[in-house]
Design a protein around this motif. Structure first.
Motif, mmCIF file in Angstrom:
data_model
loop_
_atom_site.group_PDB
_atom_site.id
_atom_site.type_symbol
_atom_site.label_atom_id
_atom_site.label_comp_id
_atom_site.label_asym_id
_atom_site.label_seq_id
_atom_site.Cartn_x
_atom_site.Cartn_y
_atom_site.Cartn_z
ATOM 1 N N LEU A 1 -3.472 -0.023 3.357
ATOM 2 C CA LEU A 1 -1.907 -0.153 3.967
ATOM 3 C C LEU A 1 -1.618 1.220 4.263
ATOM 4 O O LEU A 1 -0.543 1.675 3.915
ATOM 5 C CB LEU A 1 -1.072 -0.920 2.952
ATOM 6 N N GLY A 2 -2.350 1.799 5.080
ATOM 7 C CA GLY A 2 -1.892 3.072 5.540
ATOM 8 C C GLY A 2 -0.992 2.797 6.741
ATOM 9 O O GLY A 2 -0.620 1.735 6.714
ATOM 10 N N VAL B 1 -9.303 0.082 5.667
ATOM 11 C CA VAL B 1 -9.410 1.016 4.919
ATOM 12 C C VAL B 1 -9.889 2.482 5.583
ATOM 13 O O VAL B 1 -10.462 2.221 6.686
ATOM 14 C CB VAL B 1 -10.249 0.741 3.793
ATOM 15 N N PRO B 2 -9.814 3.517 4.933
ATOM 16 C CA PRO B 2 -9.972 4.856 5.680
ATOM 17 C C PRO B 2 -11.437 5.074 6.170
ATOM 18 O O PRO B 2 -11.624 5.535 7.576
ATOM 19 C CB PRO B 2 -9.777 6.085 4.673
ATOM 20 N N ALA C 1 0.018 2.459 15.139
ATOM 21 C CA ALA C 1 0.940 1.611 14.236
ATOM 22 C C ALA C 1 2.178 1.182 15.440
ATOM 23 O O ALA C 1 2.342 -0.196 14.961
ATOM 24 C CB ALA C 1 1.587 2.361 13.144
ATOM 25 N N ASP C 2 2.597 1.697 15.879
ATOM 26 C CA ASP C 2 3.896 1.231 16.788
ATOM 27 C C ASP C 2 3.306 0.208 17.703
ATOM 28 O O ASP C 2 3.936 -1.000 17.968
ATOM 29 C CB ASP C 2 4.451 2.284 17.747
ATOM 30 N N ASP D 1 2.728 14.045 3.863
ATOM 31 C CA ASP D 1 3.607 13.315 3.029
ATOM 32 C C ASP D 1 2.940 12.569 2.059
ATOM 33 O O ASP D 1 3.234 12.230 1.018
ATOM 34 C CB ASP D 1 4.739 12.580 3.730
ATOM 35 N N ARG D 2 1.799 11.842 2.750
ATOM 36 C CA ARG D 2 1.152 10.958 1.835
ATOM 37 C C ARG D 2 -0.027 11.344 1.180
ATOM 38 O O ARG D 2 -0.892 10.806 0.401
ATOM 39 C CB ARG D 2 0.607 9.748 2.527
#
Length: 297
Positions: free
Chosen positions: A10-11, A66-67, A126-127, A232-233
């Motif tokens: 859930l990135g 996942v990454p 994502a958008d 930030d993450r």
């Protein structure tokens, strides 16, 4: 709505896919190593899962975002992995960007358990996922790809079937090579213009109207925002696509004995350019505050 969907990872993109599925009538299970990410999606109509065992018990379609390939193996392989736990006839949609050999290996792993895996790397971000505007590249058996077309429809503007397992990964890496080579040149051009006293808003207006127009030009600032979000993450540098995907391109090219000298230049300079620009409060702007792509904010 048919089979229950689950989203693992859930990135930025995984969360957006889950939100889109929820908004189009699904109530997807969601799972991440950080439980807070899953809990945050509950307000969007998603159901946080406790673990992979719950995903295997309830889901018939599993999206894996996942990454990297190592993380995908962790999700799918082994006695506790999904491949061995999912019911026969389940479908795995592998959206993670991996190398073609890794995609084939994971597809074979799932096939041995009676589970279809379709590699489905995406382009758009994502958008675009939230708006159902992604491009999805589908690689796998003809039957699995046709099945996956309907499954991925909620998030897709366009679907391109690339061939057997491994081919979608090749096309995605080729896309990333072109994208990041152009993006590196764009950062260089912005720096060149700024040094000569030309603001980014002026430069971008010209580029958008000229022969150098591109997605990177149209969405200027996207990677600055993404870089700050990764910071930030605490996402490691090696997991960021402009590092990870470029490394995958170079590994693929070396294995095929194909020269990709541009990728070496991108590997050496792009990450630094993105970080510097993302941290710059005023990277050569001259105005035009109403223009959403006029500056990196």
């Amino acid at each position: 709505m048919g089979a229950v969907h689950a989203v693992v990872g859930l990135g930025n993109l995984g969360a957006a896919v889950a939100e889109r599925l929820a908004s189009t009538g699904h109530e997807p299970l969601v799972l991440d190593r950080d439980p807070a990410r899953a809990e945050a999606l509950a307000e969007h109509g998603c159901r946080p899962a406790d673990d992979l065992a719950q995903v295997a018990a309830e889901a018939g379609v599993v999206w894996v975002l996942v990454p990297d390939a190592a993380a995908a193996h962790d999700v799918l392989d082994g006695q506790d992995g999904l491949a061995a736990r999912l019911p026969e006839g389940s479908l795995v949609v592998l959206n993670s960007t991996v190398g073609p050999d890794q995609a084939r290996e994971l597809a074979e792993l799932c096939a041995g358990q009676g589970v279809d895996l379709v590699e489905a790397p995406v382009s758009g971000g994502a958008d675009a996922a939230r708006e159902g505007e992604l491009l999805l590249l589908l690689g796998g058996s003809a039957e699995a790809v046709e099945r996956a077309r309907e499954v991925v429809a909620p998030v897709a503007r366009e679907v391109v079937a690339t061939g057997g397992s491994g081919t979608a990964s090749v096309v995605k890496l080729a896309n990333q090579h072109v994208l990041f080579a152009g993006l590196a040149a764009l950062y260089e051009a912005a720096g060149l213009a700024a040094a000569a006293g030309v603001g980014e808003d002026v430069l971008l207006s010209a580029l958008r109207a000229g022969t150098a127009r591109s997605w990177a030009v149209e969405t200027w600032g996207f990677y600055d925002r993404l870089s700050r979000d990764y910071d930030d993450r605490d996402v490691p540098d090696g997991h960021r696509p402009w590092v990870k995907d470029v490394a995958e391109v170079r590994e693929l090219a070396a294995g095929l004995d194909v020269a990709v000298p541009t990728a070496a230049v991108v590997a050496d300079h792009l990450a630094t350019a993105i970080r510097r620009h993302a941290e710059d409060e005023d990277p050569g702007r001259t105005g035009d505050d109403d223009n959403p792509t006029g500056g990196h904010r």
